[in-house]
Design an enzyme around this catalytic site. Structure first.
Site, PDB file in Angstrom:
ATOM      1  N   PHE A  45     -36.654 -46.848 -44.475  1.00 60.43           N
ATOM      2  CA  PHE A  45     -37.255 -45.926 -43.814  1.00 60.43           C
ATOM      3  C   PHE A  45     -36.831 -45.308 -42.722  1.00 60.43           C
ATOM      4  O   PHE A  45     -36.285 -45.995 -41.923  1.00 60.43           O
ATOM      5  CB  PHE A  45     -38.848 -46.420 -43.313  1.00 60.43           C
ATOM      6  CG  PHE A  45     -39.851 -45.236 -42.600  1.00 60.43           C
ATOM      7  CD1 PHE A  45     -40.644 -44.742 -43.599  1.00 60.43           C
ATOM      8  CD2 PHE A  45     -39.842 -45.273 -41.548  1.00 60.43           C
ATOM      9  CE1 PHE A  45     -41.120 -43.379 -43.213  1.00 60.43           C
ATOM     10  CE2 PHE A  45     -40.570 -44.236 -41.009  1.00 60.43           C
ATOM     11  CZ  PHE A  45     -41.380 -43.341 -41.997  1.00 60.43           C
ATOM     12  N   ASP A  74     -29.699 -47.632 -37.795  1.00 64.55           N
ATOM     13  CA  ASP A  74     -31.146 -47.112 -37.260  1.00 64.55           C
ATOM     14  C   ASP A  74     -31.714 -48.332 -36.769  1.00 64.55           C
ATOM     15  O   ASP A  74     -32.231 -49.297 -37.549  1.00 64.55           O
ATOM     16  CB  ASP A  74     -31.962 -46.651 -38.650  1.00 64.55           C
ATOM     17  CG  ASP A  74     -33.288 -46.256 -38.237  1.00 64.55           C
ATOM     18  OD1 ASP A  74     -33.697 -46.559 -37.198  1.00 64.55           O
ATOM     19  OD2 ASP A  74     -33.796 -45.500 -39.144  1.00 64.55           O
ATOM     20  N   LYS A 118     -38.984 -45.926 -30.448  1.00 62.84           N
ATOM     21  CA  LYS A 118     -40.290 -47.046 -30.231  1.00 62.84           C
ATOM     22  C   LYS A 118     -40.113 -47.872 -28.834  1.00 62.84           C
ATOM     23  O   LYS A 118     -40.829 -47.359 -28.045  1.00 62.84           O
ATOM     24  CB  LYS A 118     -39.976 -48.120 -31.345  1.00 62.84           C
ATOM     25  CG  LYS A 118     -40.459 -47.483 -32.734  1.00 62.84           C
ATOM     26  CD  LYS A 118     -40.755 -48.369 -33.761  1.00 62.84           C
ATOM     27  CE  LYS A 118     -41.162 -47.945 -35.194  1.00 62.84           C
ATOM     28  NZ  LYS A 118     -42.396 -47.471 -35.330  1.00 62.84           N
TER      29      LYS A 118
HETATM   30  C1  LIG Z   1     -36.413 -47.786 -38.909  1.00 61.08           C
HETATM   31  C2  LIG Z   1     -37.341 -46.713 -38.512  1.00 61.08           C
HETATM   32  N1  LIG Z   1     -36.631 -45.353 -38.479  1.00 61.08           N
HETATM   33  C3  LIG Z   1     -37.152 -44.364 -38.099  1.00 61.08           C
HETATM   34  C4  LIG Z   1     -38.488 -44.196 -37.883  1.00 61.08           C
HETATM   35  C5  LIG Z   1     -39.051 -43.059 -37.325  1.00 61.08           C
HETATM   36  O1  LIG Z   1     -39.803 -43.044 -36.201  1.00 61.08           O
HETATM   37  P1  LIG Z   1     -40.773 -41.915 -35.502  1.00 61.08           P
HETATM   38  O2  LIG Z   1     -41.976 -42.275 -36.161  1.00 61.08           O
HETATM   39  O3  LIG Z   1     -40.687 -42.291 -34.042  1.00 61.08           O
HETATM   40  O4  LIG Z   1     -40.285 -40.777 -35.828  1.00 61.08           O
HETATM   41  C6  LIG Z   1     -39.340 -45.447 -37.976  1.00 61.08           C
HETATM   42  C7  LIG Z   1     -40.936 -45.540 -37.684  1.00 61.08           C
HETATM   43  O5  LIG Z   1     -41.532 -46.606 -38.178  1.00 61.08           O
HETATM   44  C8  LIG Z   1     -38.538 -46.734 -38.334  1.00 61.08           C
HETATM   45  O6  LIG Z   1     -39.223 -47.692 -38.487  1.00 61.08           O
END
Ligand SMILES: Cc1ncc(COP(=O)(O)O)c(C=O)c1O
Length: 393
Positions: free
Chosen positions: A134, A221, A250
């Site tokens: 994700f 990520d 986050k």
């Molecule tokens: C690993 C990862 N990358 C990217 C995102 C996307 O972040 P945002 O919701 O702040 O755009 C998330 C959100 O859960 C995530 O867990």
């Protein structure tokens, strides 16, 4: 109050919401409109790592709001410089770009991959991404995401991604041999939304080697795993590798929106004036909050605490749920823990609230995901175990 209407007709129905609103929080505790107390084992999905209503975050916000909220990136922003310097020192990166969310941070990383390709004269570049991953909900990041439910209805997807099984070194080697024009890899050190699946150190080390051999950017990520969540400042640090690019959001703002893309080496030199930007990204307010979060985390050694509490949580769950019906596996790293069941279990989120006054989440349909704040006490971790054990037995 667990019986208010779950949706409002004035909101687009994007989320399945629990029939409950919170009005106040402190540390790992939340209170609803009736003053009923709940234990928070998800921290706003890995966001409020240093707890709700942290006084130093509140003070940073109030003092900066009283001075200056925003000037735009046309001017120097000392708090942005300071936050980037601190994040680079913690991560081994050299330069940062600030934005407002995890998806934007990953967009920045993907734009770095395109610029890298461009500098090599590659016109049809490919980025390796993983099954079950994700990375966000924007067009590029949803295409990078390995979940058909995230893609549905938004086709045609942005091209330029090659998807591989996660944590599979053989698949990586095959792709390296067979796929032309790979320029980068984007990977989570622990797949969070994908069911709390840690990658093995050998896998991340193999990725680093392949990236070196083939001149790919190694992009990690850390949106969910970063800022101490897994028991190190960043998830890749468990594997003793150094990526070229990392993305954060986050926990960096503890609830105040902020995202960052950090890079080193060539990747840190690819963006030039005019090639990227964000109106709100890196505001004095957001960056001062980020600095306050880091100060608290350093002083209280929260990454180490997350490692210790995570072990306590895993052991407690393994003991408490031993012999419980339908448990397939209990796994995790630091305070990122998943309990996989043999059945769909979304209804447990409501039952945990109603019966145990406990906030949990369920990901990929059948994995209970726990992301407690890193400031939890030992007693609160034991309390999470007790409440979940009652619920699942
Ligand atoms: C690993 C990862 N990358 C990217 C995102 C996307 O972040 P945002 O919701 O702040 O755009 C998330 C959100 O859960 C995530 O867990």
């Amino acid at each position: 109050m667990l019986n208010m209407p779950a949706t409002s007709s004035f909101l687009m129905p994007v989320y399945t919401r629990q029939p409950l609103s919170f009005v106040r929080g402190l540390g790992a505790i939340l209170w609803d409109e009736d003053g009923i107390e709940y234990l928070d084992a998800i921290a706003g999905v890995a966001v409020t790592n240093i707890g709700h209503a942290h006084p130093e975050v509140a003070r940073a916000l109030a003092e900066q709001a009283d001075l200056l909220l925003h000037t735009s990136n046309m001017f120097g922003i000392p708090w942005q410089e300071r936050l980037s310097e601190q994040l680079c020192a913690l991560s081994g990166m050299q330069r940062g770009f600030f934005c407002n969310s995890g998806a934007e941070a990953n967009e920045t990383a993907l734009k770095l991959a395109r610029l890298h390709a461009n500098s090599l004269g590659i016109s049809q570049p490919q980025v390796l991404v993983m099954e079950n991953s994700f990375h966000g909900r924007t067009f590029a990041t949803l295409a990078a995401t390995g979940n058909p439910a995230v893609h549905r209805g938004f086709e045609p997807l942005m091209p330029g991604f090659v998807r591989l099984p996660y944590d599979d070194i053989g698949a990586l080697q095959q792709a390296a041999a067979a796929t032309p024009n790979i320029v980068a890899v984007l990977v989570e050190p622990v797949q969070g939304e994908g069911g709390v699946r840690p990658a093995s150190p050998a896998y991340l080390q193999a990725l680093r080697r392949l990236c070196d051999e083939h001149n790919w950017l190694f992009m990690v990520d850390e949106v969910q795993t970063g800022m101490g969540r897994t028991g190190a400042w960043f998830g890749y640090q468990h594997s003793a590798v150094l990526p070229d690019v990392i993305t954060l959001a986050k926990g960096l703002g503890n609830g105040f929106p902020i995202g960052a893309c950090l890079a080193r080496g060539k990747a840190a030199t690819l963006l030039a004036p005019g090639s990227h930007g964000s109106t709100f990204g890196g505001s004095p307010l957001a960056c001062r909050v980020g600095c306050a979060v880091i100060e608290v985390m350093q002083r209280e050694q929260l990454p180490g605490r997350a490692a210790r509490l995570g072990e306590r949580l895993l052991q407690g769950l393994r003991a408490g749920l031993h012999g419980a019906p339908g448990i397939v596996g209990i796994r995790g790293q630091g305070l990122m823990v998943g309990i996989e069941l043999d059945r769909a279990c979304e209804e447990l989120v409501y039952r945990a609230l109603a019966q145990e006054r406990l906030l949990i989440s369920v990901t990929r349909g059948r994995t209970i995901r726990l992301l407690p704040p890193l400031i939890c006490s030992d007693a609160q971790i034991d309390d999470i175990v007790r409440r979940l054990t009652r619920l699942l037995n």
